[in-house]
Design a protein around this motif. Structure first.
Motif, mmCIF file in Angstrom:
data_model
loop_
_atom_site.group_PDB
_atom_site.id
_atom_site.type_symbol
_atom_site.label_atom_id
_atom_site.label_comp_id
_atom_site.label_asym_id
_atom_site.label_seq_id
_atom_site.Cartn_x
_atom_site.Cartn_y
_atom_site.Cartn_z
ATOM 1 N N UNK A 174 5.119 16.333 -4.579
ATOM 2 C CA UNK A 174 3.797 16.044 -4.014
ATOM 3 C C UNK A 174 3.407 14.580 -4.184
ATOM 4 N N UNK A 175 4.354 13.721 -4.508
ATOM 5 C CA UNK A 175 4.041 12.329 -4.832
ATOM 6 C C UNK A 175 3.568 11.560 -3.605
ATOM 7 N N UNK A 176 2.653 10.627 -3.847
ATOM 8 C CA UNK A 176 2.194 9.719 -2.806
ATOM 9 C C UNK A 176 2.775 8.320 -3.026
ATOM 10 N N UNK A 177 3.628 8.159 -4.049
ATOM 11 C CA UNK A 177 4.192 6.842 -4.346
ATOM 12 C C UNK A 177 5.088 6.344 -3.225
ATOM 13 N N UNK A 178 5.680 7.280 -2.463
ATOM 14 C CA UNK A 178 6.574 6.874 -1.380
ATOM 15 C C UNK A 178 5.905 6.000 -0.352
ATOM 16 N N UNK A 179 4.584 6.132 -0.210
ATOM 17 C CA UNK A 179 3.854 5.313 0.748
ATOM 18 C C UNK A 179 3.827 3.843 0.334
ATOM 19 N N UNK A 180 4.086 3.582 -0.940
ATOM 20 C CA UNK A 180 4.030 2.215 -1.460
ATOM 21 C C UNK A 180 5.433 1.714 -1.825
#
Length: 274
Positions: A174-180
């Motif tokens: 569920x990570x959103x780090x991939x967007x950065x």
């Protein structure tokens, strides 16, 4: 003595109040090494220039201004650097075999494993450059300085590749780090360059606190390496998902060993009590 050696030794003596006087002449009585090549001279701290001296180490120094053959021979006799050389060179040999072993289980042509290859390159670079720095440290002042600067660069590359591999493999589902992704990669590169530059400068400035400054210069790259793991651990605690039950102890062991290494590197134990 070359001009650059004299200038650097003057700087180091100003920063190290306990430094022994510079000397190029060897006393009439010199210890000799034991090992595969007996007869190589082993010197006392007072017999080597200040740029070759290490804190709290009194004996076992290699003769400076050696030939490349003598540098190689020193790797097979007991001295102050033989342990440092083999603890980096043997891992380098192991890393070289690593892709062959894994090729029986994974396909490196698959883009999914590109971060793993990136980490492998960083690990090989670090272990090779560090082993060369320790092996050739007695060749000359210039070779010693360049060697350890390349060693710092190898450590920075290892930290960068560690960040890459943890970023792509340790993120929770569920990570959103991939967007950065690109900002994190660019920031990690900047931190790696900064840590290399800082470590190189400590060979000429802030000599008294050089070991602490070198550790602090790699604090930011280590922080970047730990971000994905810390985020996944937070998700695990909060939701019970993506907990990595099989590998979690290994990650914690890596953290503990990192701080153990920092303690011994900065405190200079056990040589402090020699």
């Amino acid at each position: 003595m070359t001009v650059e050696t004299a200038v650097t030794c003057t700087v180091l003596r100003k920063n190290d109040k306990t430094a022994s006087p510079m000397t190029k002449a060897l006393p009439s009585k010199v210890a000799t090494a034991k090992g595969l090549f007996p007869g190589l001279p082993l010197l006392h701290r007072s017999q080597v220039p200040v740029v070759y001296q290490e804190p709290f180490l009194l004996t076992g120094y290699r003769q400076h201004d050696c030939s490349y053959l003598q540098c190689l021979q020193y790797c097979f006799v007991m001295n102050n650097e033989v342990g440092n050389f083999w603890t980096h060179f043997l891992p380098f040999c192991a890393w070289l075999l690593w892709p062959y072993v894994l090729s029986h289980y994974i396909d490196f042509a698959d883009p999914y494993f590109y971060p793993l290859l990136c980490f492998w390159i960083g690990a090989c670079t670090y272990s090779l450059l560090s082993s060369l720095a320790h092996a050739l440290g007695c060749k000359s002042f210039t070779v010693r300085t360049i060697g350890f600067m390349m060693d710092y660069h190898g450590i920075a590359m290892y930290a960068f590749s560690g960040t890459i591999v943890t970023f792509f493999y340790l993120q929770p589902s569920s990570s959103v780090l991939g967007e950065y992704k690109w900002p994190i990669i660019i920031l990690t590169m900047i931190f790696a360059v900064n840590s290399t530059l800082m470590c190189c400068l400590t060979r000429f400035f802030w000599f008294k606190h050089r070991y602490m400054l070198r550790i602090l210069s790699f604090a930011l790259p280590y922080f970047m390496t730990s971000v994905s793991f810390a985020y996944r651990l937070k998700v695990c605690i909060a939701t019970g998902n993506d907990c990595m039950e099989e590998t979690l102890p290994l990650h914690f062991a890596g953290v503990v060993l990192t701080f153990v290494h920092i303690f011994f590197y900065v405190s200079k134990i056990p040589e402090r009590f020699a």
